[in-house]
Design a protein around this motif. Structure first.
Motif, mmCIF file in Angstrom:
data_model
loop_
_atom_site.group_PDB
_atom_site.id
_atom_site.type_symbol
_atom_site.label_atom_id
_atom_site.label_comp_id
_atom_site.label_asym_id
_atom_site.label_seq_id
_atom_site.Cartn_x
_atom_site.Cartn_y
_atom_site.Cartn_z
ATOM 1 N N LYS A 257 -9.556 26.894 1.842
ATOM 2 C CA LYS A 257 -8.409 27.665 1.340
ATOM 3 C C LYS A 257 -8.790 29.132 1.101
ATOM 4 C CE LYS A 257 -4.930 27.869 -2.306
ATOM 5 N NZ LYS A 257 -3.916 28.327 -1.333
ATOM 6 N N VAL A 258 -9.946 29.358 0.483
ATOM 7 C CA VAL A 258 -10.366 30.747 0.197
ATOM 8 C C VAL A 258 -10.594 31.507 1.497
ATOM 9 C CG1 VAL A 258 -12.181 32.190 -0.794
ATOM 10 C CG2 VAL A 258 -11.339 30.201 -2.072
ATOM 11 N N ILE A 259 -11.296 30.901 2.446
ATOM 12 C CA ILE A 259 -11.559 31.571 3.723
ATOM 13 C C ILE A 259 -10.257 31.879 4.454
ATOM 14 C CG2 ILE A 259 -12.600 31.307 6.012
ATOM 15 C CD1 ILE A 259 -14.853 29.715 4.700
ATOM 16 N N GLY A 260 -9.343 30.904 4.465
ATOM 17 C CA GLY A 260 -8.078 31.099 5.164
ATOM 18 C C GLY A 260 -7.178 32.111 4.482
ATOM 19 N N ASP A 261 -7.029 32.004 3.150
ATOM 20 C CA ASP A 261 -6.140 32.913 2.409
ATOM 21 C C ASP A 261 -6.612 34.362 2.485
ATOM 22 O OD1 ASP A 261 -4.631 30.753 1.784
ATOM 23 O OD2 ASP A 261 -5.216 30.653 -0.340
ATOM 24 N N GLU A 262 -7.937 34.559 2.501
ATOM 25 C CA GLU A 262 -8.485 35.911 2.467
ATOM 26 C C GLU A 262 -8.749 36.482 3.863
ATOM 27 O OE1 GLU A 262 -8.552 37.690 -0.038
ATOM 28 O OE2 GLU A 262 -8.789 36.458 -1.840
ATOM 29 N N ASN A 263 -8.516 35.678 4.907
ATOM 30 C CA ASN A 263 -8.771 36.129 6.281
ATOM 31 C C ASN A 263 -10.195 36.685 6.436
ATOM 32 O OD1 ASN A 263 -6.085 35.594 7.277
ATOM 33 N ND2 ASN A 263 -5.416 37.389 6.097
ATOM 34 N N VAL A 264 -11.157 35.884 5.990
ATOM 35 C CA VAL A 264 -12.567 36.300 5.986
ATOM 36 C C VAL A 264 -13.068 36.488 7.416
ATOM 37 C CG1 VAL A 264 -14.905 35.579 5.384
ATOM 38 C CG2 VAL A 264 -13.025 35.198 3.765
ATOM 39 N N GLU A 265 -13.824 37.582 7.629
ATOM 40 C CA GLU A 265 -14.393 37.873 8.952
ATOM 41 C C GLU A 265 -15.912 37.679 8.994
ATOM 42 O OE1 GLU A 265 -12.276 41.497 10.861
ATOM 43 O OE2 GLU A 265 -12.091 41.790 8.697
ATOM 44 N N ILE A 266 -16.582 37.901 7.855
ATOM 45 C CA ILE A 266 -18.043 37.765 7.782
ATOM 46 C C ILE A 266 -18.376 36.974 6.523
ATOM 47 C CG2 ILE A 266 -20.253 38.990 7.572
ATOM 48 C CD1 ILE A 266 -18.892 41.412 8.893
ATOM 49 N N ILE A 267 -19.290 36.006 6.642
ATOM 50 C CA ILE A 267 -19.735 35.235 5.477
ATOM 51 C C ILE A 267 -21.235 35.416 5.299
ATOM 52 C CG2 ILE A 267 -20.047 32.927 4.484
ATOM 53 C CD1 ILE A 267 -17.494 32.061 5.869
ATOM 54 N N LEU A 268 -21.637 35.776 4.086
ATOM 55 C CA LEU A 268 -23.046 35.834 3.695
ATOM 56 C C LEU A 268 -23.262 34.704 2.700
ATOM 57 C CD1 LEU A 268 -23.306 39.712 3.168
ATOM 58 C CD2 LEU A 268 -23.799 38.408 5.240
ATOM 59 N N HIS A 269 -23.968 33.680 3.143
ATOM 60 C CA HIS A 269 -24.078 32.439 2.366
ATOM 61 C C HIS A 269 -25.363 32.462 1.526
ATOM 62 C CE1 HIS A 269 -23.803 28.390 1.088
ATOM 63 N NE2 HIS A 269 -24.590 27.849 2.021
ATOM 64 N N ALA A 270 -25.219 32.899 0.259
ATOM 65 C CA ALA A 270 -26.377 32.987 -0.643
ATOM 66 C C ALA A 270 -26.339 31.922 -1.731
ATOM 67 C CB ALA A 270 -26.422 34.376 -1.283
ATOM 68 N N ALA A 271 -25.297 31.083 -1.735
ATOM 69 C CA ALA A 271 -25.182 30.039 -2.769
ATOM 70 C C ALA A 271 -26.179 28.925 -2.474
ATOM 71 C CB ALA A 271 -23.764 29.485 -2.794
ATOM 72 N N ALA A 272 -27.071 28.655 -3.427
ATOM 73 C CA ALA A 272 -28.064 27.588 -3.242
ATOM 74 C C ALA A 272 -28.730 27.283 -4.571
ATOM 75 C CB ALA A 272 -29.119 28.011 -2.221
ATOM 76 N N TYR A 273 -29.198 26.054 -4.701
ATOM 77 C CA TYR A 273 -30.105 25.713 -5.796
ATOM 78 C C TYR A 273 -31.506 26.016 -5.286
ATOM 79 C CZ TYR A 273 -26.270 23.188 -8.073
ATOM 80 O OH TYR A 273 -25.097 22.841 -8.674
ATOM 81 N N LYS A 274 -32.266 26.819 -6.040
ATOM 82 C CA LYS A 274 -33.517 27.344 -5.471
ATOM 83 C C LYS A 274 -34.771 27.064 -6.295
ATOM 84 C CE LYS A 274 -33.089 31.878 -7.680
ATOM 85 N NZ LYS A 274 -33.117 33.332 -7.508
ATOM 86 N N HIS A 275 -34.643 26.548 -7.525
ATOM 87 C CA HIS A 275 -35.826 26.399 -8.379
ATOM 88 C C HIS A 275 -36.547 25.087 -8.066
ATOM 89 C CE1 HIS A 275 -34.732 29.961 -10.499
ATOM 90 N NE2 HIS A 275 -33.535 29.485 -10.756
#
Length: 628
Positions: free
Chosen positions: A356-374
Motif C-alpha cells: 500500500k505504501v509503495i503504491g500510494d506514494e508511487n515510489v521509484e527508488i527503494i533503499l532497504h536499510a530495515a534489518a535486525y543487526k545485533h
C-alpha cells in the motif's frame, strides 16, 4: 614554607588593592618621567628655583590621575597583558603628551617641544615596562606555587596563539613550545614561546619533558592530525585536539575546553571522498523510499538524499519514536528545499502495508536499510531475525517488482560473508533473494552494499567504549585478536547512494576500507586520547582497565567483505569495488524460503538453524578459543 606563604599572599591580593597599586605605580611613572625629562633637557640645577616648573609638575601629576581613570588602564589584567593593552596605554600616554605640550607652552617652560617628546616617550615606556615586569614576575610566582605540566601546541597560527595566551593563566598546564609546518616560523619566538619544526617533536618532548601535545589545526587537516596522533602514541605522549574556533567563541571559560580526538580518527586511513555528481543526478526529482528510516544508516541516508533534491522522501519504519525523530529533524529542511516528506509506520514483514505504501506514494527508488543487526540478540531470537531480515526483504523486493520500482538497493553487512551467526546468515539469504529476483526481472535494477562496522551507529563499539570511559571503565573487549573493518556513517550512506547510481543489476558493492583493526588496539587508543592511561593488571597502575570477556555466541574473530576475492571488477569510483558472485538457482532460493517460512510458522529455532547450515555456503558455528 615562608616563601610559599609570601607567594600565596601576593597572588591572592584583593582586586581593589591591586588596582590601587597600579594607579599609584602609573602615577609615579608619569611624575618620574616628567622629572627625568626636565633633568635631561633643562637640567636639575635650574629646577629648584623655577616656580613654573613646580606648577608644571603638579599639573602633569593631576592630569595623569584623570587620564588613568578615563582610559581605565588600572583595570588592565596583568596575567593576560596583550598588544591591545599596550595600545590603550599608548593612547593614554598620547593624551598626556598633548597636555604636557600645552602646559609647557602656557607656563613658558624652556625647550617645551623637546621636553614633551622625551616625557611622552618615557611615560609610555615606563608604564608598559612596569606591567611587563609584573607579568613576568606573576608567571614565575605561579610556577613556584604550583608545578604546571609542560605542554606543546601544534599550529602557531591564530588559533594556536590564542590558545597559548589562554593557557598562560591555567593553574594546571604551561605552554612551552610551538610546532608548525611553516618553515618561515621556525626559530621564531611567539609571545616568548619558541617555534620548532615537526621533525623535532620527539627530541623536544624528551628534552623539555613535554607531557601533552595540543593540536590546533583546522578540521580540513585530518590526515596531518592522524599522523601526529600516531607519533604521540609511539612516544607515549598525550594528545588532544582543539575544538573548532566557533566552539571556542561560544565557550564561557578563559581556558578553552579541550576535547579528546574524535573517534573517527581511529579509522587508520584517510576518509574516502564519495562526493560525486552521479549521486545528485540519480535521485533528483525522484520519489525515494527508505526502510528503517529512523535507524543509524537509514536516517543518514535520508539526510543525504535531501541534499539531492528528490521529489519526495518516503520514511518507513516500525519504531515509532525513531520515525518521529527523523521526520521532526527533516521537516524544516525539506520545506526549505521544497522536497515533499511523508512518514509511514509499518514493518517490512507486513506485505499488505508495504504494498500500500509503495503504491500510494508511487515510489521509484527503494533503499532497504530495515534489518535486525545485533549479533548476540539475533543469536537468541533467531525466528524474529529470519522473519525481518529474510522474509521482510522478500516481501518488499516482490512489492518493488510488482510496482515497477526503478531501483532497489539492499544494505547488507560483511557478516554475511561465510557467516558464523544467524544474523549474518539471514543477511546472506537476503542477498541471495535479491540476486535471484534480478534474474527474473529487467524493469527493476537490484543491487546490494556490504560494509563493516559503522562508527557511532547504535550498538557499535564506539558508543559502548565512550560510555564505559565516562563510567571510569573497564573497557570490555571480547577477544584480544578480534578485528573489524570500520567506516563512518557518512561513508556508509554515501556508498549506498552511489551504489544506486552505479547499479546495473544484481551487483554487490563494497568499499575499500583499508586494513581491519584490532578492537583492543582501538580501546587502548581511545583511553590514551582521552588523556588517561591504561591500567596495568600486574601493578594496578593506570586509570582505565581493558578487560577481555570472551567471544559472544556467533561472533567471528575476523570479518570478510568478499566471498571470492578474485571476481572483483572496478567501478567509476576508485574506492568502490563491484563483486561478481555466484547465484543460487530459482529452485534453490524457493526451497530455502519455503523452509525458513515453515520454521517461522512453527517457531522452531532448531529447524531454522538446520536450514541455514544446509543452504548457506560457508556457514559454520564459531569455535570459541580455549583462552577466550
Amino acid at each position: 614554607m615562608y616563601n610559599k606563604v609570601l607567594i600565596d599572599g601576593l597572588t591572592a591580593l584583593p582586586h581593589k588593592l591591586v588596582r590601587a597599586i597600579l594607579v599609584v605605580s602609573d602615577f609615579s611613572m608619569v611624575v618620574l618621567s616628567a622629572l627625568l625629562a626636565i633633568g635631561m633637557i633643562i637640567g636639575f640645577e635650574n629646577f629648584g628655583g623655577s616656580a613654573h616648573l613646580w606648577q608644571f609638575l603638579c599639573l602633569i601629576g593631576a592630569i595623569s590621575l584623570i587620564t588613568i581613570f578615563v582610559f581605565r588602564i588600572q583595570l588592565i589584567k596583568l596575567s593576560v597583558f596583550s598588544s591591545r593593552d599596550v595600545l590603550k596605554i599608548g593612547q593614554a600616554a598620547g593624551v598626556l603628551t598633548i597636555v604636557h605640550l600645552f602646559g609647557a607652552l602656557m607656563l613658558d617652560v624652556p625647550r617645551a617641544i623637546a621636553l614633551t617628546l622625551v616625557f611622552g616617550s618615557l611615560a609610555f615606556t615606563s608604564m608598559v615596562a612596569s606591567r611587563a615586569i609584573a607579568t613576568v614576575a606573576l608567571g614565575a610566582l605561579r610556577d613556584r606555587i604550583r608545578a604546571r605540566r609542560p605542554v606543546a601546541i601544534f599550529g602557531a597560527g591564530g588559533t594556536g596563539i590564542q590558545l597559548a595566551s589562554a593557557l598562560r593563566t591555567s593553574p594546571d598546564v604551561r605552554p612551552v613550545m610551538f610546532f608548525d609546518d611553516n618553515p618561515l616560523l621556525h626559530g621564531m619566538d611567539i609571545g616568548g614561546i619558541p617555534v620548532a619544526p615537526p621533525r623535532e617533536l620527539v627530541i623536544e618532548a624528551a628534552r623539555r619533558g613535554l607531557e601533552q601535545l595540543i593540536i590546533a589545526l583546522p578540521e580540513s587537516a585530518q590526515e596531518r592530525r592522524d599522523g601526529l596522533v600516531e607519533i604521540c602514541e609511539r612516544i607515549n605522549m598525550e594528545v588532544q585536539v582543539l575544538p573548532p574556533f566557533a566552539e571556542l567563541l561560544a565557550g564561557k571559560s578563559n581556558t578553552p575546553e579541550l576535547k579528546t580526538v574524535d573517534p573517527h580518527d581511529i579509522l587508520g586511513r584517510a576518509k574516502v571522498d564519495l562526493d560525486t555528481p552521479e549521486i545528485a543526478k540519480s535521485y533528483a526529482g525522484r520519489v525515494v523510499m527508505v526502510t528503517g528510516a529512523g535507524g543509524s544508516i537509514g536516517s543518514e541516508l535520508c539526510r543525504q538524499i535531501l541534499t539531492c533534491r528528490p521529489a519526495k522522501i518516503v520514511l518507513f519504519d516500525v519504531a515509532e519514536y525513531n520515525l518521529y525523530k527523523i521526520e521532526h529533524e527533516l521537516n524544516p529542511l525539506a520545506d526549505e528545499r521544497k522536497v515533499a516528506l511523508s512518514a509511514h509506520l509499518g514493518s517490512v514483514s507486513d506485505a499488505t502495508r508495504v504494498k500500500k505504501v509503495i503504491g500510494d506514494e508511487n515510489v521509484e527508488i527503494i533503499l532497504h536499510a530495515a534489518a535486525y543487526k545485533h549479533v548476540p540478540l539475533i543469536e537468541t531470537n533467531e525466528i524474529e531475525g529470519a522473519r525481518n531480515n529474510v522474509m521482510g526483504t522478500k516481501i518488499i523486493a516482490d512489492a518493488a517488482v510488482a510496482a515497477g520500482v526503478e531501483r532497489f538497493i539492499l544494505v547488507s553487512t560483511d557478516k554475511a560473508v561465510r557467516p558464523t551467526n544467524i544474523m549474518g546468515a539471514t543477511k546472506r539469504m537476503a542477498e541471495l533473494i535479491i540476486q535471484d529476483l534480478q534474474t527474473r526481472t529487467q524493469a527493476t535494477k537490484f543491487a546490494m552494499v556490504r560494509f563493516g562496522n559503522v562508527l557511532g551507529s547504535s550498538g557499535s563499539v564506539m558508543p559502548l567504549f565512550q560510555k564505559q570511559l565516562e563510567a571510569g571503565g573497564p573497557l570490555t573487549v571480547t577477544h584480544p585478536d578480534v578485528c573489524r573493518y570500520f567506516m563512518t556513517v557518512n561513508e556508509a550512506a554515501r556508498l549506498v547512494l552511489l551504489s544506486g547510481a552505479y547499479a546495473t543489476g544484481g551487483d554487490v558493492f563494497v568499499l575499500d576500507m583499508g586494513k581491519p583493526q584490532r578492537i583492543i588496539d582501538i580501546a587502548y587508543k581511545l583511553i590514551k586520547l582521552s588523556g588517561r592511561t591504561v591500567k596495568n593488571p600486574a601493578t594496578g597502575e593506570g586509570d582505565i582497565e581493558v578487560k577481555v570477556i570472551g567471544l559472544r555466541p556467533g561472533e567471528k574473530l575476523y570479518e570478510e567483505l568478499l566471498i571470492d576475492q578474485k571476481n572483483v571488477v572496478p567501478t567509476p569510483h576508485p574506492k568502490i569495488l563491484r563483486a561478481e558472485e555466484d547465484y543460487l538457482s530459482q529452485i534453490e532460493v524457493a526451497a530455502f524460503l519455503r523452509e525458513v517460512q515453515q520454521a517461522i510458522d512453527s517457531s522452531n529455532a532448531t529447524q531454522l538453524r538446520k536450514v541455514v547450515a544446509a543452504r548457506i555456503d560457508g556457514y559454520k558455528t564459531q569455535q570459541l578459543p580455549v583462552n577466550a
